[in-house]
Design a protein around this motif. Structure first.
Motif, short mmCIF file in Angstrom:
data_model
loop_
_atom_site.label_atom_id
_atom_site.label_comp_id
_atom_site.label_asym_id
_atom_site.label_seq_id
_atom_site.Cartn_x
_atom_site.Cartn_y
_atom_site.Cartn_z
N UNK A 161 9.65 15.79 -1.84
CA UNK A 161 8.45 15.44 -1.07
C UNK A 161 8.69 14.26 -0.13
N UNK A 162 9.78 13.53 -0.40
CA UNK A 162 10.00 12.29 0.33
C UNK A 162 9.82 12.44 1.84
N UNK A 163 10.36 13.53 2.40
CA UNK A 163 10.32 13.66 3.86
C UNK A 163 8.89 13.73 4.41
N UNK A 164 7.97 14.28 3.61
CA UNK A 164 6.58 14.33 4.09
C UNK A 164 5.98 12.92 4.15
N UNK A 165 6.35 12.11 3.18
CA UNK A 165 5.89 10.72 3.19
C UNK A 165 6.50 9.96 4.36
N UNK A 166 7.78 10.23 4.63
CA UNK A 166 8.44 9.53 5.73
C UNK A 166 7.85 9.97 7.08
N UNK A 167 7.56 11.25 7.23
CA UNK A 167 6.92 11.72 8.48
C UNK A 167 5.58 11.02 8.69
N UNK A 168 4.81 10.89 7.61
CA UNK A 168 3.51 10.24 7.71
C UNK A 168 3.68 8.76 8.06
N UNK B 20 0.86 -1.18 0.00
CA UNK B 20 0.00 0.00 0.00
C UNK B 20 0.90 1.23 0.00
N UNK B 21 0.55 2.19 -0.85
CA UNK B 21 1.41 3.37 -0.99
C UNK B 21 1.10 4.45 0.04
N UNK B 22 2.17 5.07 0.52
CA UNK B 22 2.05 6.37 1.18
C UNK B 22 2.56 7.35 0.14
N UNK B 23 1.67 8.08 -0.49
CA UNK B 23 2.07 9.05 -1.50
C UNK B 23 2.59 10.29 -0.77
N UNK B 24 3.85 10.64 -1.04
CA UNK B 24 4.53 11.67 -0.24
C UNK B 24 4.17 13.10 -0.65
N UNK C 285 2.75 -4.64 3.80
CA UNK C 285 3.93 -3.94 3.29
C UNK C 285 3.48 -2.56 2.82
N UNK C 286 4.39 -1.58 2.97
CA UNK C 286 4.08 -0.22 2.53
C UNK C 286 5.15 0.24 1.55
N UNK C 287 4.75 1.15 0.67
CA UNK C 287 5.72 1.83 -0.19
C UNK C 287 5.61 3.32 0.11
N UNK C 288 6.74 4.02 0.15
CA UNK C 288 6.70 5.49 0.27
C UNK C 288 7.21 6.03 -1.06
N UNK C 289 6.31 6.64 -1.84
CA UNK C 289 6.67 7.14 -3.16
C UNK C 289 6.42 8.63 -3.27
N UNK C 290 7.27 9.32 -4.03
CA UNK C 290 7.07 10.77 -4.17
C UNK C 290 6.12 11.10 -5.32
N UNK C 291 5.89 10.14 -6.23
CA UNK C 291 5.02 10.43 -7.37
C UNK C 291 5.58 11.63 -8.15
N UNK C 292 6.90 11.64 -8.32
CA UNK C 292 7.58 12.82 -8.89
C UNK C 292 7.09 13.09 -10.31
N UNK C 293 6.69 14.34 -10.54
CA UNK C 293 6.38 14.82 -11.90
C UNK C 293 7.46 15.80 -12.37
N UNK C 294 8.32 16.24 -11.44
CA UNK C 294 9.42 17.16 -11.77
C UNK C 294 10.55 16.89 -10.79
N UNK C 295 11.77 17.38 -11.07
CA UNK C 295 12.90 17.07 -10.17
C UNK C 295 12.63 17.49 -8.73
#
Ligand SMILES: [Zn+2]
Ligand SMILES: [Zn+2]
Length: 585
Positions: A550-557, A510-514, A535-545
């Protein structure tokens, strides 16, 4: 209003008008970016404007924007702004801020329905007048009505992704002052909550007057609410309140604990202190003096009473027979009577499994995406562009996906130092079917299945829909499972415990979208998934560099949901991760 605040408002307004009049996306974004940079800039922009090079040195301010800033500082206006304002009614910009109302819809409401501000929008929704506008069905109008109500209720809480950079900038700015020995933000921001009410900052300094002056004189301060010896409060341009408290270095740990909260966590700590014959407050943990001291508001230290612990949070927890409890866990959700997990950290993350390129709605080519991911120290990057039903995101047809897979595989042989995976963010259709056939999905290295439409389904339909995706043997990750947008769209409300049980059974992560607008799964859902063994995934869903940040927001969550590193796919070694992805191929 300060110059920073005025300019931030002007640039935000220009971005809004450009959006309404259908201007080029890049132009809209550039104005929007300058507004956000100015909002978070503690330096006085009027001073910087003396030297254009100092303006353009700020990330996000180009030469064109610098010229406009200087024009404003020198003349009090910006010609382009005056021109743009003549193009739309002033109140229309408020309509644009209603969640779910895009520029195209607002433009139609304005040109065809005579809506010029929120008041006329409400009145015309009421009278049914808008139903005659092409493509404004009953359902669309119903949605607008709901969104207006949701916006009212969401109030003024700031998203984590907006609050954290503001707080960090202020800390960095004030830390440079002579005499300042400690400076930290506390409150719900330190606990990593998805939205923040006020920003709380604690400081120790040898020169309180200088620190207070610097704080209340910051460039982006809109209004000084209070300015005292130990506490000052200001309101920034975007409405957020920041409180600065100057505390005694001997009591810093107690103050940090107290002002970090949560209230619920601190209540338990205080009860625990009392049981042990002590008293805990913002000045420290003290031996209980009995009834005498309880009504005295002065710091006990000032009355000659020495604390049991006060300098560091760790010491206070230890004196209460507790391990150090990380801020993200301080919610009274079991942190006092469970063994605490080794929480995942940003540095543990070694793979990104959800990212977009110019093939759909991203700004990076495959090579640029790989380069950015490699520069950030990742061993694996999955290219997961949108599928055909996401028309607004330029989703890929079957044929385009096949070509894209070839292009990714080719890049993978050319590019050293990182593994590129050919993937897709495939739409979960309203009934739970996926947007590509199984033959095509089986060719992909990684499949992220996400809901993007029909996000107002009832709970039963939403649960059945997501369960079907979780059970699909070719799906690796359920992407942003509810599709909510913080402060603007509630998203799906599925039965989370059924989803996490199915995710465990079918080994679907299951994703935690960051993305700080999403943070989906949210903290409490992550906790349910962790407790069930998923199991969880932490993904930034990056559309730009920049989205990699955003990663840290996903990690905090994730940390708020008690996620240990080893249960997060993105922390695994390349060998373990790739073996897991191949298990269903
Ligand atoms: Zn998506
Ligand atoms: Zn995506």
């Amino acid at each position: 209003m300060s110059t920073n605040a005025e300019l931030a408002t002007i640039f935000a307004e220009m971005a809004g008008i450009l959006e309404l009049t259908g201007a080029n996306r890049f132009r809209v974004n550039a104005h929007d970016r300058v507004a956000r940079v100015l909002e978070a800039l503690p330096d006085d922009v009027a001073e910087l404007a003396d030297d254009p090079a100092r303006l353009t040195a700020i990330d996000g301010i180009g030469e064109g924007s610098a010229k406009k800033i200087i024009e404003y500082v020198e003349t009090g206006r910006i010609g382009e702004h005056d021109e743009l304002r003549r193009e739309v009614p002033a109140g229309l910009l408020d309509v644009l801020k209603v969640p779910g109302l895009g520029p195209k819809t607002v433009r139609a409401l304005w040109e065809k329905g005579g809506v010029v501000d929120i008041a006329t929008l409400r009145a015309k929704l009421e009278s049914g007048e808008l139903e005659s506008i092409p493509r404004m069905g009953k359902k669309t109008l119903e949605n607008i009505r709901d969104n207006l109500a949701y916006a009212d209720q969401a109030g003024r809480r700031l998203r984590l992704g907006a609050a954290l950079p503001i707080a960090e900038n202020i800390v960095e700015h004030l830390q440079r002052l002579e005499g300042v020995t400690r400076l930290e933000y506390a409150g719900s921001l330190r606990r990593g909550r998805e939205t923040i009410g006020d920003i709380d900052i604690l400081a120790c300094t040898d020169d309180p007057a200088a620190l207070t002056d610097a704080f209340t004189g910051m460039g982006h301060v809109d209004r000084v609410i209070a300015s005292g010896e130990t506490k000052s409060s200001v309101r920034l341009a975007d409405g957020v309140q920041v409180d600065l408290r100057i505390v005694d270095p001997d009591a810093f740990g107690a103050a940090l604990l107290y002002f970090t909260g949560s209230k619920e966590h601190n209540v338990v700590l205080r009860e625990r202190s009392i049981k042990r014959g002590m008293r805990l407050n913002e000045y420290g943990l003290f031996p209980d003096e009995g009834a005498d001291g309880r009504d005295d508001d002065r710091p006990p230290q000032k009355r000659g009473i020495s604390p049991v612990a006060s300098r560091r949070e760790e010491e206070i927890y230890r004196a209460l027979d507790l391990p150090y409890i990380p801020p993200e866990l301080r919610e009274d959700r079991g942190e006092f009577d469970h063994d605490l997990p080794e929480l995942v950290e940003v540095d543990d993350i070694r793979a990104e499994l959800h990212a977009h390129t110019t093939a759909s709605d991203g700004t990076m080519s495959i090579d640029e995406l790989a380069e950015e991911a490699r520069a950030r120290g990742l061993h694996t990057i999955a290219v997961t562009d949108h599928s055909r039903s996401s028309v607004q995101a330029n989703g890929l047809s079957d044929d385009r996906l096949r070509e894209h897979i070839d292009a990714v595989r080719d890049a993978n042989t050319r590019i050293e130092g990182i593994t590129l995976l050919a993937g897709s963010e495939v739409d979960i259709l309203a009934d739970g079917r996926l947007d590509y056939g199984d033959d095509l999905l089986a060719e992909l290295d990684v499949v992220v299945a996400s809901p993007h439409s029909s996000l107002r389904q009832d709970r039963k339909k939403a649960t059945a829909r997501l369960l079907r995706a979780i059970r699909h043997p070719l799906v690796h990750i359920l992407g942003h499972p509810t599709g909510r947008m913080i402060n603007s769209r509630p998203g799906l409300d599925p039965d989370i415990s059924r989803l996490v049980d199915a995710a465990v059974e079918h080994e679907t992560a299951l994703e935690i979208n960051a993305n700080p607008a999403r943070l989906d799964l949210r903290d409490t859902h992550v906790r349910a998934a962790v407790d069930a063994g998923a199991l969880l995934a932490i993904n930034t869903d990056a559309h730009s560099p920049a989205h990699f940040d955003f990663l840290r927001y996903g990690v905090l969550t994730a940390r708020r949901g008690w996620l240990p590193a080893d249960r997060c796919l993105n922390t695994w070694s390349s060998r373990t991760l790739h073996a897991w992805l191949k298990r269903s191929r």
